[in-house]
Design a protein around this motif. Sequence first.
Motif, short mmCIF file in Angstrom:
data_model
loop_
_atom_site.label_atom_id
_atom_site.label_comp_id
_atom_site.label_asym_id
_atom_site.label_seq_id
_atom_site.Cartn_x
_atom_site.Cartn_y
_atom_site.Cartn_z
N UNK A 268 -30.99 -21.91 41.50
CA UNK A 268 -32.37 -22.24 41.87
C UNK A 268 -32.56 -22.23 43.38
N UNK A 269 -31.52 -22.62 44.10
CA UNK A 269 -31.63 -22.70 45.56
C UNK A 269 -31.52 -21.31 46.21
N UNK A 270 -30.60 -20.48 45.72
CA UNK A 270 -30.35 -19.18 46.36
C UNK A 270 -31.12 -18.03 45.72
N UNK A 271 -31.52 -18.21 44.44
CA UNK A 271 -32.18 -17.12 43.73
C UNK A 271 -31.23 -16.02 43.33
N UNK A 272 -29.91 -16.30 43.38
CA UNK A 272 -28.90 -15.31 43.04
C UNK A 272 -28.24 -15.65 41.70
N UNK A 273 -27.87 -14.62 40.96
CA UNK A 273 -27.20 -14.78 39.67
C UNK A 273 -25.80 -15.34 39.87
N UNK A 274 -25.39 -16.23 38.96
CA UNK A 274 -24.05 -16.82 39.00
C UNK A 274 -23.34 -16.54 37.68
N UNK A 275 -22.02 -16.25 37.75
CA UNK A 275 -21.25 -15.92 36.56
C UNK A 275 -19.93 -16.69 36.59
N UNK A 276 -19.61 -17.34 35.47
CA UNK A 276 -18.33 -18.03 35.31
C UNK A 276 -17.61 -17.40 34.12
N UNK A 277 -16.44 -16.81 34.36
CA UNK A 277 -15.73 -16.05 33.34
C UNK A 277 -14.64 -16.90 32.70
N UNK A 278 -14.54 -16.81 31.36
CA UNK A 278 -13.49 -17.47 30.59
C UNK A 278 -13.33 -18.94 31.00
N UNK A 279 -14.43 -19.65 30.86
CA UNK A 279 -14.40 -21.07 31.19
C UNK A 279 -14.63 -21.91 29.94
N UNK A 280 -14.43 -23.20 30.06
CA UNK A 280 -14.49 -24.07 28.88
C UNK A 280 -15.76 -24.92 28.89
N UNK A 281 -16.41 -24.98 27.73
CA UNK A 281 -17.59 -25.82 27.53
C UNK A 281 -17.28 -26.78 26.39
N UNK A 282 -17.62 -28.05 26.59
CA UNK A 282 -17.40 -29.04 25.54
C UNK A 282 -18.69 -29.20 24.74
N UNK A 283 -18.59 -29.04 23.43
CA UNK A 283 -19.75 -29.15 22.57
C UNK A 283 -20.21 -30.59 22.42
N UNK A 284 -21.39 -30.77 21.83
CA UNK A 284 -21.96 -32.10 21.68
C UNK A 284 -21.16 -32.94 20.69
N UNK A 285 -20.32 -32.28 19.86
CA UNK A 285 -19.47 -33.02 18.94
C UNK A 285 -18.08 -33.26 19.51
N UNK A 286 -17.89 -32.89 20.78
CA UNK A 286 -16.60 -33.09 21.43
C UNK A 286 -15.65 -31.92 21.33
N UNK A 287 -15.98 -30.88 20.55
CA UNK A 287 -15.11 -29.72 20.41
C UNK A 287 -15.23 -28.82 21.64
N UNK A 288 -14.21 -28.00 21.85
CA UNK A 288 -14.17 -27.11 23.01
C UNK A 288 -14.50 -25.68 22.60
N UNK A 289 -15.14 -24.95 23.49
CA UNK A 289 -15.43 -23.53 23.28
C UNK A 289 -15.16 -22.78 24.57
#
Length: 610
Positions: A268-289
């Motif tokens: 939002x500050x820079x107006x530039x696209x950001x990409x994060x490759x092969x990273x981990x997100x924790x789901x709302x049930x606590x599981x990882x993806x």
Amino acid sequence: MRSVEQGNLDVTLRITGTDEYAELFRGFNLMTESLREEVRILEVSHDLAGELNLDTLLRRIISATTELLDADRSTLLLHDPRTNELWSRVAEGLTTREIRMPATQGIAGAVQTTGKTENIDDPYADPRFNQAIDRQTGYRTRSILCMPIVNKAGKVLGVTQVLNKRNGTRFSVKDEARLGAFTAQIAVALENAQLFEDVLNEKNYNDSILKSTSNGVMSIDPDGKVLTANDASMAIMKGARDDLVGKTISQLFTGDNAWVVNVLERVQRTGQRELAVDTEIKGMDGSDANVNLAIMPLVTAGDEAIGSLLVLEDITAETRVKTTMSRYMSAEVVDQLLAQGEQVLGGKDQHVSVMFSDLRNFTTASEALGARETVAMLNEYFEGMVDVIFKNKGVLDKYIGDAIMALYGAPFEGPDDAANSVRTAHDMFGELRKLNGKRAGSNMAPLDIGIGISTGSVIVGNIGSPKRMEYTVIGDSVNLASRLEGATKFYGIKLLLSEFTTKELPADIPTRPIDLMRVKGKKKPVEIFESLGYYDGRESDNILRAAEAYRIGYAAMQARDWKEAIARFEAALTIFPGDKPTQMHLDRARFYLANPPPAEWDGVWVMTEK
């Protein structure tokens, strides 16, 4: 008059004489009747103005038009500028849901083209009237009033067509005026409804794209609030739509996921696209993806920031395994194996079409090329051929050196398995022509292939040892398909089908009978056919024309009419010279004319080699 002033138009003066009062009363009654009609038109128009569903609006307009003009039925035809057609989703009194016709055809087409009203009291005397429709429906059209629907810009949106005044007379000038007043209101209502439908279609189109994409997509407003979330994003985040939509990013991504908020703020500050490759997100049930995450700014045509788009690509372990496995077996087998386990592939009888294809003179070519060049050639060849197999819903069973074995109907049977196998063969020859074009540009020798296809019941399942299993098929159809591929060399053609495959083909795949063949180890002969769809260009036209004479000659052979067979085969060769099956049967017919076969001869060729 006082009643009229108070808004009560339901007033009629009783006429009992013939003096000047009777004339005044008659004029008064005509006035109130006209006012009632005007009020009725206004009421109907006002009622229609709030209707935005186009289908409902069309039905209501037609019903109102029929009632206002005291007609038998009416139709509203809209103009489609893309196809220059008049169409209607509703035709009152008919069962047709949608009708279409050229915008220049018939009385309606004339009104659409000229923009002028047509009031016809004898349609059968008008050459523009299509009487065939009446004959088909059993309806008798006695009178027609057809009027253009014109918007404020003077554009004709379509026409309103009213049929058969109920009192048996023609439509009057007053009817024209009444319909004219109503169509002016119709134009406004139609444009509003069509605009609403266009907006709704655009929304549904965008929603369908989001729903069908495998990546999670969330749109976010400038304040960081989630506006929309597709099904894939809910699956990745392990939450329902209400858990995501309406929440802010800082509410959704907390704890181990807080880094997502930082990335969004940076975008939002820079107006530039950001990409994060092969990273981990924790789901709302606590599981990882495991995901690839991209956040992109959303801007207007004037580069004004209106929010951001967050895209999550799921690359969890199962997805990685599935992607890897799909390189070795079909996507259908992978899906079934991951969903239900390998026990479901343990073995069953199934109706399958089996295809074998083989490179011609591969051994000689590989000796001339050397090992590295041979591998490169095979990889290039296999890439195009496997793409064609998958495109036609086939399963790549295995590579056998330079040969390919493919299945249609495993693991899931379909109504078009045989047709898909033959269409694959046709497409493979098309791919081969492209590949040979590239090879010719590099002064490399062209490649050639032979293909055999058979259809029947086989055993399908995992076969092998516990350490190394192979999903494949075994059965007579597999053996027959392999032998048909080999037999293409004997007959001098490139694609042979068994009679079992040919019986399941649609009419748009032309074939011709080639021979009756008794495969080694089998007593019952099999009739074999050539599919003619793989020929190209002028060769294709010639073989299709020659096939007519060929088929008659082939039938004459079976009936022992050697002279008729000879004449037909000679005629086929004049159209398609050098055709080896035709020449083979011509030579046989000439031999049998001079040396008639015994009475028990059945015309079968015994194949002694596999």
